[in-house]
Design a protein around this motif. Structure first.
Motif, PDB file in Angstrom:
ATOM      1  N   MET A   1      36.802  43.021  42.218  1.00 59.82           N
ATOM      2  CA  MET A   1      37.519  43.424  43.794  1.00 59.82           C
ATOM      3  C   MET A   1      38.378  43.260  43.819  1.00 59.82           C
ATOM      4  O   MET A   1      38.695  42.576  44.600  1.00 59.82           O
ATOM      5  CB  MET A   1      35.898  44.022  44.105  1.00 59.82           C
ATOM      6  CG  MET A   1      36.171  45.386  45.086  1.00 59.82           C
ATOM      7  SD  MET A   1      34.271  45.644  46.923  1.00 59.82           S
ATOM      8  CE  MET A   1      35.641  46.963  47.912  1.00 59.82           C
ATOM      9  N   ILE A   2      39.353  44.469  44.063  1.00 62.64           N
ATOM     10  CA  ILE A   2      40.617  44.302  45.314  1.00 62.64           C
ATOM     11  C   ILE A   2      40.581  45.645  45.529  1.00 62.64           C
ATOM     12  O   ILE A   2      40.380  46.346  45.394  1.00 62.64           O
ATOM     13  CB  ILE A   2      42.091  44.145  44.041  1.00 62.64           C
ATOM     14  CG1 ILE A   2      42.126  45.262  43.358  1.00 62.64           C
ATOM     15  CG2 ILE A   2      42.089  42.265  43.597  1.00 62.64           C
ATOM     16  CD1 ILE A   2      43.799  45.335  42.110  1.00 62.64           C
ATOM     17  N   PRO A   3      41.605  45.429  47.010  1.00 64.14           N
ATOM     18  CA  PRO A   3      42.599  46.382  47.845  1.00 64.14           C
ATOM     19  C   PRO A   3      43.123  47.522  47.339  1.00 64.14           C
ATOM     20  O   PRO A   3      44.229  46.869  46.159  1.00 64.14           O
ATOM     21  CB  PRO A   3      43.120  45.848  48.941  1.00 64.14           C
ATOM     22  CG  PRO A   3      43.232  44.512  48.400  1.00 64.14           C
ATOM     23  CD  PRO A   3      42.629  43.773  47.898  1.00 64.14           C
ATOM     24  N   ASP A   4      43.510  48.487  47.127  1.00 61.40           N
ATOM     25  CA  ASP A   4      44.417  49.511  46.638  1.00 61.40           C
ATOM     26  C   ASP A   4      45.536  48.692  47.812  1.00 61.40           C
ATOM     27  O   ASP A   4      45.526  48.207  48.725  1.00 61.40           O
ATOM     28  CB  ASP A   4      44.203  50.910  47.679  1.00 61.40           C
ATOM     29  CG  ASP A   4      44.025  51.545  48.502  1.00 61.40           C
ATOM     30  OD1 ASP A   4      44.156  50.273  49.802  1.00 61.40           O
ATOM     31  OD2 ASP A   4      43.150  52.005  48.923  1.00 61.40           O
ATOM     32  N   TYR A  80      38.987  34.464  53.641  1.00 64.11           N
ATOM     33  CA  TYR A  80      39.691  36.097  54.760  1.00 64.11           C
ATOM     34  C   TYR A  80      39.324  36.547  53.218  1.00 64.11           C
ATOM     35  O   TYR A  80      37.832  37.721  53.874  1.00 64.11           O
ATOM     36  CB  TYR A  80      40.016  35.512  55.093  1.00 64.11           C
ATOM     37  CG  TYR A  80      41.580  36.966  55.530  1.00 64.11           C
ATOM     38  CD1 TYR A  80      40.405  37.350  56.810  1.00 64.11           C
ATOM     39  CD2 TYR A  80      42.091  37.993  54.489  1.00 64.11           C
ATOM     40  CE1 TYR A  80      41.307  39.305  56.682  1.00 64.11           C
ATOM     41  CE2 TYR A  80      43.271  39.033  55.199  1.00 64.11           C
ATOM     42  CZ  TYR A  80      42.078  39.310  56.294  1.00 64.11           C
ATOM     43  OH  TYR A  80      42.707  41.239  56.494  1.00 64.11           O
ATOM     44  N   LEU A  81      39.580  36.236  52.379  1.00 59.30           N
ATOM     45  CA  LEU A  81      38.996  37.984  51.426  1.00 59.30           C
ATOM     46  C   LEU A  81      38.071  37.905  50.419  1.00 59.30           C
ATOM     47  O   LEU A  81      37.627  39.325  51.071  1.00 59.30           O
ATOM     48  CB  LEU A  81      40.691  37.377  50.173  1.00 59.30           C
ATOM     49  CG  LEU A  81      42.143  37.987  50.272  1.00 59.30           C
ATOM     50  CD1 LEU A  81      42.570  38.146  50.113  1.00 59.30           C
ATOM     51  CD2 LEU A  81      41.918  38.987  51.063  1.00 59.30           C
ATOM     52  N   MET A  82      37.446  36.347  50.408  1.00 52.89           N
ATOM     53  CA  MET A  82      36.257  36.551  49.986  1.00 52.89           C
ATOM     54  C   MET A  82      34.726  37.264  51.306  1.00 52.89           C
ATOM     55  O   MET A  82      34.160  38.523  50.880  1.00 52.89           O
ATOM     56  CB  MET A  82      35.640  35.003  50.129  1.00 52.89           C
ATOM     57  CG  MET A  82      36.332  34.509  48.332  1.00 52.89           C
ATOM     58  SD  MET A  82      35.182  35.721  47.311  1.00 52.89           S
ATOM     59  CE  MET A  82      33.731  35.030  46.792  1.00 52.89           C
ATOM     60  N   GLY A  83      35.666  36.983  52.225  1.00 53.27           N
ATOM     61  CA  GLY A  83      34.532  37.545  53.921  1.00 53.27           C
ATOM     62  C   GLY A  83      34.818  39.754  53.498  1.00 53.27           C
ATOM     63  O   GLY A  83      33.584  39.861  53.864  1.00 53.27           O
ATOM     64  N   ASP A  87      37.461  39.470  45.853  1.00 50.38           N
ATOM     65  CA  ASP A  87      36.954  38.086  45.113  1.00 50.38           C
ATOM     66  C   ASP A  87      37.968  37.890  44.217  1.00 50.38           C
ATOM     67  O   ASP A  87      38.748  36.314  44.200  1.00 50.38           O
ATOM     68  CB  ASP A  87      35.909  38.229  44.203  1.00 50.38           C
ATOM     69  CG  ASP A  87      35.452  39.081  43.344  1.00 50.38           C
ATOM     70  OD1 ASP A  87      36.163  40.648  43.576  1.00 50.38           O
ATOM     71  OD2 ASP A  87      35.478  39.120  42.543  1.00 50.38           O
ATOM     72  N   GLU A  88      38.826  38.817  43.762  1.00 52.86           N
ATOM     73  CA  GLU A  88      39.650  38.602  42.899  1.00 52.86           C
ATOM     74  C   GLU A  88      40.937  37.880  43.217  1.00 52.86           C
ATOM     75  O   GLU A  88      41.732  37.057  42.724  1.00 52.86           O
ATOM     76  CB  GLU A  88      40.156  39.827  42.554  1.00 52.86           C
ATOM     77  CG  GLU A  88      38.842  39.672  41.103  1.00 52.86           C
ATOM     78  CD  GLU A  88      39.896  41.396  39.848  1.00 52.86           C
ATOM     79  OE1 GLU A  88      40.257  41.052  39.154  1.00 52.86           O
ATOM     80  OE2 GLU A  88      39.030  42.617  40.543  1.00 52.86           O
ATOM     81  N   PRO A  89      41.601  38.602  44.569  1.00 48.43           N
ATOM     82  CA  PRO A  89      42.650  38.484  45.302  1.00 48.43           C
ATOM     83  C   PRO A  89      42.710  36.452  46.083  1.00 48.43           C
ATOM     84  O   PRO A  89      42.895  36.422  45.915  1.00 48.43           O
ATOM     85  CB  PRO A  89      43.475  39.106  46.117  1.00 48.43           C
ATOM     86  CG  PRO A  89      42.267  40.381  46.154  1.00 48.43           C
ATOM     87  CD  PRO A  89      41.485  40.071  45.355  1.00 48.43           C
ATOM     88  N   ALA A  90      41.243  36.845  46.211  1.00 53.32           N
ATOM     89  CA  ALA A  90      40.843  35.005  47.066  1.00 53.32           C
ATOM     90  C   ALA A  90      41.037  34.386  46.134  1.00 53.32           C
ATOM     91  O   ALA A  90      41.611  33.590  46.428  1.00 53.32           O
ATOM     92  CB  ALA A  90      39.304  35.645  47.171  1.00 53.32           C
ATOM     93  N   ARG A  91      40.788  34.339  44.563  1.00 53.72           N
ATOM     94  CA  ARG A  91      40.751  33.047  43.646  1.00 53.72           C
ATOM     95  C   ARG A  91      42.567  33.164  43.589  1.00 53.72           C
ATOM     96  O   ARG A  91      43.105  31.569  43.477  1.00 53.72           O
ATOM     97  CB  ARG A  91      39.974  34.205  42.407  1.00 53.72           C
ATOM     98  CG  ARG A  91      40.750  33.255  41.238  1.00 53.72           C
ATOM     99  CD  ARG A  91      40.317  33.657  39.900  1.00 53.72           C
ATOM    100  NE  ARG A  91      41.085  33.044  38.257  1.00 53.72           N
ATOM    101  CZ  ARG A  91      40.384  33.365  37.641  1.00 53.72           C
ATOM    102  NH1 ARG A  91      38.678  32.956  37.761  1.00 53.72           N
ATOM    103  NH2 ARG A  91      41.120  32.913  36.624  1.00 53.72           N
ATOM    104  N   ILE A  92      42.742  34.126  43.750  1.00 53.91           N
ATOM    105  CA  ILE A  92      44.579  33.881  43.610  1.00 53.91           C
ATOM    106  C   ILE A  92      45.453  32.932  44.297  1.00 53.91           C
ATOM    107  O   ILE A  92      46.146  32.039  44.687  1.00 53.91           O
ATOM    108  CB  ILE A  92      44.654  35.294  43.321  1.00 53.91           C
ATOM    109  CG1 ILE A  92      44.977  35.998  42.251  1.00 53.91           C
ATOM    110  CG2 ILE A  92      46.901  34.655  43.711  1.00 53.91           C
ATOM    111  CD1 ILE A  92      45.605  35.189  40.762  1.00 53.91           C
ATOM    112  N   CYS A  93      44.495  33.179  45.731  1.00 54.36           N
ATOM    113  CA  CYS A  93      44.647  32.333  46.958  1.00 54.36           C
ATOM    114  C   CYS A  93      44.781  30.886  46.510  1.00 54.36           C
ATOM    115  O   CYS A  93      45.848  30.037  47.385  1.00 54.36           O
ATOM    116  CB  CYS A  93      43.937  32.074  48.391  1.00 54.36           C
ATOM    117  SG  CYS A  93      43.950  34.642  48.976  1.00 54.36           S
ATOM    118  N   LEU A  94      43.418  30.908  46.116  1.00 53.67           N
ATOM    119  CA  LEU A  94      44.081  29.227  45.855  1.00 53.67           C
ATOM    120  C   LEU A  94      44.415  28.729  44.035  1.00 53.67           C
ATOM    121  O   LEU A  94      45.171  28.210  44.622  1.00 53.67           O
ATOM    122  CB  LEU A  94      41.561  28.757  45.446  1.00 53.67           C
ATOM    123  CG  LEU A  94      41.390  28.705  46.438  1.00 53.67           C
ATOM    124  CD1 LEU A  94      39.375  28.360  45.593  1.00 53.67           C
ATOM    125  CD2 LEU A  94      41.705  27.739  46.746  1.00 53.67           C
TER     126      LEU A  94
END
Length: 201
Positions: A1-4, A80-83, A87-94
């Protein structure tokens, strides 16, 4: 899931207000580069969504909202994003900082606890990199705050600021560049040189 896109811009702006710095403009450049390359890939039948690429590029450094940090920004952004359920941008943060899945290749201070460092390593090991991971890694590697740069110039800038650049990471970034150039049928410079200015939210 990602934000718009609108929400992602709001998150970036809010994060920048918490911790002003050049990372906001760097993130905008990375987003524009990722979108431009994804659009070029689409013309070659490679299905990477340019809108998703833009949003992931925009949020890859969102962990910097927590302050002036180094390795900590990757896990701060992930948490922050997982919270928020993204999940998809959270993964990219890593993954954006690790074209090689090796925490030791991080350029900068390891300002995390040993437990956090082991957690980062375990999360990286759990991911099977795909072309979105690779695209944001490349876009991050050519993104300067004032626009896209030649990859060698950008890596030398990092080397000059931190005093080192692991040879294996340097070579991996050049490999990523060649990989996307083969897929696009043109140079990265040609693709991002025509990148449109990002529209506001």
């Amino acid at each position: 899931m990602i934000p718009d896109r609108h929400t992602a811009f709001q998150m970036l702006e809010e994060g920048w207000k918490r911790n002003p710095g050049p990372w906001k403009d760097h993130s905008l450049t990375a987003a524009r580069c990722a979108e431009a390359i994804a659009k070029r890939l689409q013309t070659r039948g490679v299905s990477i969504d340019p809108e998703k690429a833009f949003i992931l590029g925009l949020l890859h450094d969102i962990g910097r909202r927590e302050g002036v940090t180094y390795l900590a920004h990757v896990i701060d952004g992930y948490d922050y994003l997982m919270g928020l359920g993204y999940d998809e941008p959270a993964r990219i943060c890593l993954t954006h900082s690790f074209p090689e899945k090796d925490v030791n290749t991080y350029i900068g201070k390891h300002d995390v606890s040993p437990e956090q460092e082991r957690r980062i390593a375990a999360l990286l090991d759990s991911f099977a990199y795909d072309d979105l991971d690779r695209l944001i890694q490349l876009s991050d590697c050519i993104a300067m705050p004032d626009g896209p740069a030649d990859i060698i110039v950008r890596m030398n800038d990092v080397k000059n600021r931190y005093g080192r650049y692991p040879r294996s990471k340097w070579n991996k970034n050049l490999e990523l560049k060649r990989y996307f150039e083969e897929l696009m049928g043109c140079s990265v410079e040609d693709a991002v040189g025509t990148a449109p200015e990002a529209a506001g939210p």
